[in-house]
Design an enzyme around this catalytic site. Sequence first.
Site, short mmCIF file in Angstrom:
data_model
loop_
_atom_site.label_atom_id
_atom_site.label_comp_id
_atom_site.label_asym_id
_atom_site.label_seq_id
_atom_site.Cartn_x
_atom_site.Cartn_y
_atom_site.Cartn_z
N ASN A 117 3.92 -32.44 -60.08
CA ASN A 117 3.93 -31.18 -59.32
C ASN A 117 5.23 -30.46 -59.64
O ASN A 117 6.30 -30.87 -59.19
CB ASN A 117 3.84 -31.51 -57.83
CG ASN A 117 4.01 -30.28 -56.95
OD1 ASN A 117 3.91 -29.15 -57.44
ND2 ASN A 117 4.26 -30.50 -55.67
N LYS A 139 6.15 -27.59 -58.69
CA LYS A 139 6.55 -26.71 -57.57
C LYS A 139 6.92 -25.32 -58.12
O LYS A 139 6.32 -24.86 -59.09
CB LYS A 139 7.69 -27.32 -56.78
CG LYS A 139 7.41 -28.79 -56.40
CD LYS A 139 8.33 -29.30 -55.35
CE LYS A 139 8.14 -30.79 -55.20
NZ LYS A 139 8.69 -31.32 -53.98
N HIS A 178 -0.23 -29.91 -49.57
CA HIS A 178 1.07 -30.50 -49.90
C HIS A 178 2.00 -30.30 -48.70
O HIS A 178 1.91 -29.30 -47.98
CB HIS A 178 1.65 -29.82 -51.15
CG HIS A 178 2.90 -30.49 -51.62
ND1 HIS A 178 4.13 -30.23 -51.08
CD2 HIS A 178 3.10 -31.46 -52.55
CE1 HIS A 178 5.05 -30.99 -51.67
NE2 HIS A 178 4.44 -31.75 -52.57
N GLU A 200 4.91 -29.31 -48.38
CA GLU A 200 5.66 -28.05 -48.31
C GLU A 200 4.76 -26.91 -47.83
O GLU A 200 5.21 -25.96 -47.20
CB GLU A 200 6.28 -27.75 -49.68
CG GLU A 200 7.47 -28.68 -49.92
CD GLU A 200 7.66 -29.13 -51.35
OE1 GLU A 200 7.17 -28.47 -52.28
OE2 GLU A 200 8.31 -30.18 -51.54
N GLU A 259 2.15 -39.03 -49.13
CA GLU A 259 3.50 -38.57 -49.41
C GLU A 259 4.27 -38.48 -48.10
O GLU A 259 4.19 -37.46 -47.39
CB GLU A 259 3.47 -37.19 -50.06
CG GLU A 259 2.73 -37.16 -51.38
CD GLU A 259 3.23 -36.01 -52.25
OE1 GLU A 259 3.79 -36.30 -53.30
OE2 GLU A 259 3.07 -34.86 -51.85
N GLY A 278 11.57 -35.22 -52.31
CA GLY A 278 12.73 -34.44 -52.76
C GLY A 278 14.03 -34.88 -52.12
O GLY A 278 15.04 -34.18 -52.23
N SER A 326 9.89 -38.88 -54.24
CA SER A 326 11.06 -39.28 -55.03
C SER A 326 10.77 -40.41 -56.02
O SER A 326 11.62 -41.27 -56.23
CB SER A 326 12.22 -39.66 -54.10
OG SER A 326 12.61 -38.55 -53.32
C1 PEP Z 1 5.96 -33.80 -54.55
O1 PEP Z 1 6.29 -32.65 -54.81
O2 PEP Z 1 4.79 -34.04 -54.25
C2 PEP Z 1 6.97 -34.85 -54.60
C3 PEP Z 1 6.61 -36.07 -54.32
O3 PEP Z 1 8.24 -34.48 -54.95
P1 PEP Z 1 9.47 -35.47 -55.34
O4 PEP Z 1 8.92 -36.44 -56.36
O5 PEP Z 1 10.52 -34.57 -55.91
O6 PEP Z 1 9.89 -36.16 -54.09
#
Ligand code: PEP
Length: 253
Positions: A9, A11, A97, A99, A169, A175, A215
Amino acid sequence: MRKPFVAGNWKMNTDSQGSVELAKAVADGSLGAAGQSVDVAVCPPFVYLKSVAGAVSSSNIAVGAQDMYYEAKGAFTGEISASMLKDIGCTYVLCGHSERRHVIGETDELINKKVAAAIGGGLLPILCVGELQSEREASQTQDVVTRHVKEGLAGLSAEKASAVTIAYEPVWAIGTGLTATPQQAQEVHSFIRELLGRIYDSELAEEIRIQYGGSVKPASAAELMGQTDIDGLLVGGASLKSDDFLAIIQAAL
Ligand code: PEP
């Protein structure tokens, strides 16, 4: 046997040149691996979807969108439909997601409409679910995940639900550099699989892929993938560096 599935992703990152370069580097570096023993997708920003789809067209890398709207067409300024995404070569779409849930304010009801419209439009949705840090601390992880899964899949037949990938997640791990331990992730993944068995049946629960996201780095990928109910990874930050993303794909083989 569930085939591993790694998705990146991106973003709101990259630019027109950088997105194509990154896509090509991933396609070149995962020759053979992607498609054979692991499914791989990249999810660039909307405006780069078409050029990225062109850049990976002779590889087994699939392209996914980061969001979509549930209506087919019409007066919905700024929105993008499933058929538009399909038209420019998308296979997958992220729905819900964290976010979008927590920054943009999307509800389970809206996310459910998107999941249903994605399937109706021939896309494969990745339904993202997961708890906030405060919810984990209040022992509400299972309640939150149950709500996200049940409401996200509401009204979908087992046949339609089989098109869905779930991405667990935990919001506190996205992040932040804080990864859930493989044991913490496995515990929730196994809970989600049981839940799918209760909502549908054990056959569907065994079939649906559940990705972990939060992450993920090359160093943590293999141990996460070694867990019984972790079938893939949804990768944010580390998917922006081709070497890191390719190492994560390797760990999923
Ligand atoms: C994500 O955007 O779904 C995500 C898991 O980001 P990150 O790996 O940066 O934590």
